[in-house]
Each structure stands twice: as structure tokens, then as C-alpha cells.
Design an enzyme around this catalytic site. Structure first.
Site, PDB file in Angstrom:
ATOM      1  N   ASP A   1     -28.769  14.868   4.633  1.00  0.00           N
ATOM      2  CA  ASP A   1     -29.647  15.381   3.580  1.00  0.00           C
ATOM      3  C   ASP A   1     -28.796  15.566   2.329  1.00  0.00           C
ATOM      4  OD1 ASP A   1     -31.236  17.038   1.896  1.00  0.00           O
ATOM      5  OD2 ASP A   1     -32.272  17.874   3.629  1.00  0.00           O
TER       6      ASP A   1
ATOM      7  N   SER B   1     -38.273  21.004   4.007  1.00  0.00           N
ATOM      8  CA  SER B   1     -37.853  21.121   2.619  1.00  0.00           C
ATOM      9  C   SER B   1     -38.368  22.444   2.046  1.00  0.00           C
ATOM     10  CB  SER B   1     -38.342  19.904   1.821  1.00  0.00           C
ATOM     11  OG  SER B   1     -37.830  19.910   0.510  1.00  0.00           O
TER      12      SER B   1
ATOM     13  N   HIS C   1     -33.185  13.458   3.853  1.00  0.00           N
ATOM     14  CA  HIS C   1     -33.988  14.657   3.599  1.00  0.00           C
ATOM     15  C   HIS C   1     -35.321  14.573   4.330  1.00  0.00           C
ATOM     16  CE1 HIS C   1     -35.339  18.245   1.683  1.00  0.00           C
ATOM     17  NE2 HIS C   1     -36.291  17.637   0.995  1.00  0.00           N
TER      18      HIS C   1
END
Length: 577
Positions: free
Chosen positions: A458, A210, A495
Site C-alpha cells: 500500500d 481505506s 491499496h
């Protein structure tokens, strides 16, 4: 990069492609012969721990403590980590322009038996907290750098308060969060390692998922000479754009929500927010997932609840055609025309008023059923993204109004500067030249490597955005990107982890073998996290999967295809091709 990747469709204007070709013709390309592997790291033993607090000196750095940690006192999943030294400190303590106290707080964990390597742990979200320096990348990739013998550093990126955006009002704190904390911490960490072991690291690696993946990609562009290997997970390398797209997406989904329906605010128990999930319920998302599977599951040779052939699926599946249209009341088994229009627009990618793209499209995948997918689609566009866009990425900082925000005006603020904020939010957050990453050529030429992974489902940072960056990289490196970077899509994964996916894997050890041994990763085994998994169970595994299912993660553009016989729960019966 092999011809099959270069020949795949890439949504760019012909004029832009011609310009890129012209620019590339004037650039030095990578030599035809691949660079030799970098020399392998050699191990060493920690000379001291407690003494570091009194003996180590580095500019603008204060060591607060150095404490031995016994074997087994720290765990990676359910596995004990070997004995190491925990060093805590801070760099660049200062009084900010807002009157608050700032510093780049950090911790380093130095193994007693060290493998000769350094790992910079990029953390997620808005940083603001020093996470344990284990070098683990979340619920998915479970093998951490510390467990493998690396010396590891973790930091708060220059501000305190996890997920608190108000540091964005202070100009230097913005810059530290964007990229300068990595630039400042890296030489200090290497000097601390040299003090602890009598030699500096032979090889240095940086990684995260991320925002941590963004940190790694920005480091490659800005301080590329400092690192030999980059492990990039779900890279939010265009984070300001993705966050603005979230706000745009929220406005589209608000049109579907039940009027007046609210849910509790996740951070404020005394407040509520509009219930966006009422407009696209969990049952309706399961209906879409089944439709995706009906069209795409068998494209890889096995009907197993995973879509491996992601790119083929994008051509095979059409939301408006393949999901039933409601002829009466919504009952979870169909979508209304308004739902189809709004959801399709989100997947096609957010746009400004004149149709210019804000961010990338998103690929269809059955991981749409994931809880993490829902959080990013229905909650964070109201609670998280407006704060980061308005306070951290905009010049000047200013409130964002979800659902009614002027997206065009906000786009301009992402790129603006003034006398106080001399670098725009877009500039300080994104890798320089991300649209034409020719600055990766020196890294590739000296033997550095990059491994990227991304969950296909995601919902905040698009796997398609990562794929498009790889295509731009391939053009920038004259068709030889696969000698420097490999991209591993993770079907079904949300994610960084979760979703109906085999989301437990280690890409750090393959990266090391590539950097130091010249063995490029092509297929890496990933496993499902059933109840007995050492890293914690994934509650979203489908009931008809084996809890120990394995699959190969395949370097794009190859796909994990069933060999035609054998147990479909076993990676050995699939090949990357």
C-alpha cells in the site's frame, strides 16, 4: 499477544516506553480469563418492505422509498444476491453555514431471510456518494455482508459529490465526515431493522477499507458499545498525517522527474501535471522489485514471487546496496545516487524540518510494480492530497502548493482550532488515543473483536503504521491484544486490492466465528484473481503464477512458510508459523 510479537523492535523512544508503562500500571487491565464469546445471532424473516416508507419514524430521518429487490437483481461478483428490501433516506437535512443543502443520505438493504446481524459499510476516499449497501470491501475481499445475510447500511457521510473536498469549508459537514455520521446513523439503522423484522440486530459489525477502515477504527474508539465486530482494511486511521506525508513525498520525487515532462490531469482533460513517474519509471520499479525478491523471496522457504517474511525482509534488503547504481545513462536496470536518496527517504517516512516524523515508514515489497502504487506515488500527491489537506483537514482552510508547501506550518494547521472549526482536522479524523489505545480495553473485556488487513505494498497508508498500532495496542492491553485483535498483512497487495498478490479473501465470516463462536482466526485462505475468478481478474498477476494460486493469510507475527514439499501454488502446502 504472543511473546514473539511483543519482542519485535518498535521505534519508540525509551522515555515514551517508560511513560507508557507507568500509565499502564495505573490502568485496569483485561482479566486474565478471555471473555466468553457473545451469543450467536438468530435469524428472522422480513415482515414488510414497502410499508417501511410510511410506518418507520426516527428523529431527523426521512425515508424516501422502500422497494423490494428480487433475487438475482443484485450481484456480488458473478454471484446473485438473495431477495431483499432496498430502503433509501436521509438524516439531518439542513442548510449549511455556506448556504448549501446538506444531509446524511443513506441506503439500507434488508434481506428477506435475515441472519440477525447488522453491518455498517464504511466507504472510501472523501465519501460523498451512497455506494450500494452490499458490504463488499473492494476488489480484494469479495464476499460481501449482504450476500452472507446481513442487513447493511451505506451512506455519503453527510455531503454530496464523490471525491469533492469543498464540504470541508462547512464545519458540521467536516464533523459528519470525520465521525459523527456513523454515530448518528447507527441507532437509526438498528431501529429500522427492529421495525422491519420485529427485533433489533443481535450482533452488529462495522467494516471498510481505506477511509472505510478509518471509519471502523474511529467507531471503535468513539462508539465502541454499538458494535461487536470491526473489520478494518488498510486503515487510514492517521489520514491527515498520511495525506501530508504524500505532499512531502511528492516534493522528493519531483527532484527526479524529467524537467518539463507532463501528463494529463486525471480529473481535468484540459490540464496537465508534472510527470513524477518520469523520475522512477515502471522498468526501474521492476528492477527494484527483482532486487527485493532476490534478497527476500526465499526467506519463507519458497521462491514464488511473494515475500511473506515482511519483517525479515526489511532487515535483509537495502536499496542503496542491493540495486545497481547507474554509471552512465539511466536504462531501467539501475538507479542513480539521486534516485536512491529520494526513494529511500520516501520509504523511511516523511519528516518535518527538524526531523520529527510526519507519518510512518513503508515496508519494502515487490508490489512496488503495481499500477495503484504508481497512482498514489505520482498522481495523487498533486491532485488529491493537496485538496484534502488544505480544505478538509486544515484550520482555517487554505490552499496547499505542491512541491513548495511549508510542511511545518501545515502540520500546525492540522492541529489548530478556531471559533468556526472547534475540532481540529487531526482530532475529528483520527481515533482518540491512537498513540496509546487503552480505550480498546472495554471492547475487549465485553467480547468484541477486531480483524485488520493491509496490503504490504500500500503506497498511501503504510502497513508498517498498522503494525505499529498493533504493538501499541498490545502494550495498552497488557500483552493480551491477540485476544481482541488480529492483523493480517497481505504480501504484494497495493491499496485495498491489486498488485502481484493473492488479494481475494473473506475475513468477515472468520470475524463472526470469533465474535460469536470464540474461534480466533489464525490462517485465512486467499486466492489470486485469474481470468476465471468470479470477482473479476487481476491484470497484474505475474505470468508464471497459476491463475488459481492460493496462500494462507497469516495473523501477524506468524508468516506463511512453505512446508518443503508439494505444489507451491496451493495454500495447503504452507503453514502459518
Amino acid at each position: 499477544m504472543n511473546r514473539s510479537l511483543r519482542s519485535r523492535r518498535f521505534p519508540a523512544a525509551a522515555a515514551a516506553a517508560a511513560l507508557a508503562a507507568t500509565l499502564l500500571a495505573s490502568c485496569a487491565s483485561i482479566p486474565g480469563a478471555a471473555p466468553r464469546p457473545l451469543a450467536a445471532a438468530t435469524p428472522a424473516t422480513l415482515r414488510s418492505c414497502e410499508a417501511l416508507a410510511g410506518t418507520f419514524a426516527f428523529g431527523e430521518t426521512a425515508i424516501e422509498s422502500a422497494t423490494p429487490v428480487a433475487a438475482g437483481a443484485t450481484m456480488q461478483g458473478n454471484a446473485p444476491i438473495a431477495a431483499h428490501c432496498l430502503v433509501k433516506g436521509a438524516m439531518h437535512k439542513r442548510k449549511g453555514s455556506d448556504g448549501r443543502d446538506y444531509a446524511i443520505a443513506f441506503e439500507m438493504r434488508l434481506p428477506q431471510a435475515w441472519n440477525g446481524r447488522f453491518f455498517y459499510q464504511g466507504n472510501g476516499g472523501l465519501d460523498g456518494a451512497v455506494q450500494p449497501a452490499r458490504g463488499a470491501l473492494g476488489g480484494g475481499p469479495l464476499t460481501g455482508a449482504l450476500a452472507q445475510g446481513f442487513a447493511v447500511i451505506s451512506s455519503d457521510a453527510g455531503h454530496t459529490g464523490a471525491q469533492t473536498p469543498y464540504f470541508g469549508m462547512e464545519p458540521q459537514s467536516r464533523l459528519d465526515y470525520g465521525w459523527q455520521a456513523v454515530a448518528k446513523l447507527t441507532p437509526m439503522a438498528k431501529a429500522l431493522i427492529a421495525s422491519a423484522y420485529g427485533k433489533g440486530p443481535d450482533r452488529s459489525y462495522i467494516g471498510g477499507c481505506s477511509n472505510g477502515g478509518r471509519h471502523a477504527m474511529v467507531a471503535a474508539a468513539r462508539v465502541g458499545a454499538e458494535y461487536d465486530g470491526y473489520l478494518v482494511g488498510a486503515p487510514g486511521y492517521r489520514l491527515p498525517y498520511a495525506a501530508l506525508a504524500q505532499i512531502w513525498n511528492g516534493a522528493q520525487l519531483r527532484r527526479l522527474a524529467t524537467p518539463g515532462a507532463t501528463v494529463a490531469h486525471p480529473q481535468n482533460p484540459n490540464a496537465t501535471i508534472p510527470d513524477l513517474a518520469s523520475g522512477f519509471t515502471a522498468q526501474e520499479r521492476r528492477t527494484v522489485a527483482r532486487a527485493v525478491l532476490d534478497k527476500c523471496d526465499a526467506l519463507d522457504g519458497a521462491r514464488d514471487g511473494l515475500v511473506q517474511a515482511t519483517q525479515a525482509c526489511q532487515a535483509a534488503f537495502d536499496l542503496k546496496r542491493d540495486v545497481p547504481t547507474c554509471t552512465g545513462a539511466r536504462n531501467g536496470s539501475c538507479l542513480t545516487p539521486l534516485q536512491k536518496d529520494a526513494i529511500a527517504s520516501v520509504y523511511e517516512g516523511a519528516r518535518r524540518s527538524q526531523g520529527q516524523p510526519i507519518y510512518a515508514p513503508f515496508p519494502w515489497d515487490p508490489g512496488i510494480v503495481g499500477a495503484n502504487w504508481a497512482t498514489w506515488r505520482f498522481t495523487n500527491p498533486i491532485t488529491l492530497d493537496p485538496l484534502s489537506v488544505g480544505i478538509v483537514f486544515s484550520v482555517p482552510p487554505s490552499p496547499v502548493t505542491p512541491f513548495t508547501e511549508d510542511i511545518d506550518a501545515r502540520w500546525q494547521r492540522l492541529h489548530a482550532t478556531d471559533a468556526t472549526y472547534r475540532e481540529s482536522g487531526a482530532s475529528l479524523m483520527m481515533p482518540p488515543s491512537q498513540d496509546d489505545p487503552r480505550n480498546m480495553a472495554p471492547l475487549a473485556a465485553r467480547g468484541a473483536k477486531m480483524v485488520i488487513y493491509h496490503g504490504v505494498s500500500d503506497a498511501v497508508f503504510s502497513a508498517e503504521d498498522t503494525r505499529q498500532w498493533m504493538l501499541r495496542l498490545d502494550r495498552a492491553l497488557d500483552g493480551r491484544a491477540d485476544g481482541f485483535a488480529r492483523y493480517f498483512p497481505v504480501p504484494g497487495m497495493n491499496h485495498c486490492s491489486g498488485g502481484p498478490a493473492t488479494d481475494a479473501f473473506d475475513l468477515l465470516a472468520p470475524l463472526v466465528r470469533w465474535v460469536e463462536g470464540g474461534v480466533a482466526p489464525q490462517a485465512v485462505t486467499a486466492s489470486a484473481r485469474g481470468p476465471a475468478h468470479g470477482g473479476g481478474a487481476n491484470a497484474e498477476l505475474p505470468a508464471d503464477w497459476s491463475p488459481t494460486r492460493t496462500r494462507p493469510l497469516c495473523a501477524h507475527p506468524t508468516v506463511a512458510r512453505y512446508n518443503g514439499s508439494g505444489n507451491v501454488e496451493d495454500a495447503a502446502n504452507f503453514s502459518c508459523r
